[in-house]
Design an enzyme around this catalytic site. Sequence first.
Site, PDB file in Angstrom:
ATOM      1  N   CYS A  74       1.458  -1.372   0.531  1.00  0.00           N
ATOM      2  CA  CYS A  74       0.216  -0.349   0.255  1.00  0.00           C
ATOM      3  C   CYS A  74       0.672   1.304   0.256  1.00  0.00           C
ATOM      4  O   CYS A  74       1.739   1.481   1.099  1.00  0.00           O
ATOM      5  CB  CYS A  74      -0.737  -0.137   1.119  1.00  0.00           C
ATOM      6  SG  CYS A  74      -2.068   1.521   1.435  1.00  0.00           S
ATOM      7  N   CYS A  77       0.029   3.027   2.876  1.00  0.00           N
ATOM      8  CA  CYS A  77       0.974   3.335   3.753  1.00  0.00           C
ATOM      9  C   CYS A  77       1.834   3.751   4.534  1.00  0.00           C
ATOM     10  O   CYS A  77       2.422   3.797   4.922  1.00  0.00           O
ATOM     11  CB  CYS A  77       0.392   2.147   3.561  1.00  0.00           C
ATOM     12  SG  CYS A  77      -1.642   0.910   4.362  1.00  0.00           S
TER      13      CYS A  77
END
Length: 152
Positions: A74, A77
């Site tokens: 991600c 993230c």
Amino acid sequence: MNPSTQPESLHIVCPHCDAVNRLPAARLGQQPSCGKCQKDLFGGQAVELASARFLKHIERNDIPVLVDFWAPWCGPCRSMAPAYALAAQQLEPRFRVVKVNTEAAQDIGARFAIRSIPTLALFRNGREVARQAGAMDAANIMAWARDKARLA
């Protein structure tokens, strides 16, 4: 936590050996160490948790537990990771700050119905009290966590 309602002692789960320590509340900010493994109870960094360890931390800690649900693939993230690390340094020892890799701990992601990542969740006494999806900077992470912990 409001100082006037703070208990005399707190249960703090060791991030190293997962022993539950009973700690006088007044010692929280004094670099306490684990009674079992003798390591610091707070290292100023997020603790990586999965499965049974995660449940023990959210259920047995008497301080709020801030969780970053994330995955290695991600992009948001990964971009939020340094901000979360900075927030961990500032929030401990009033919070236990943890990270859960939803790719490695799919059971946790499913149990808490994590639909998007990154997602921050705040737990108090074993129950989720707040959730926020999307990447944030360190200042917003800290403000969000402190605000939600006060309301819980």
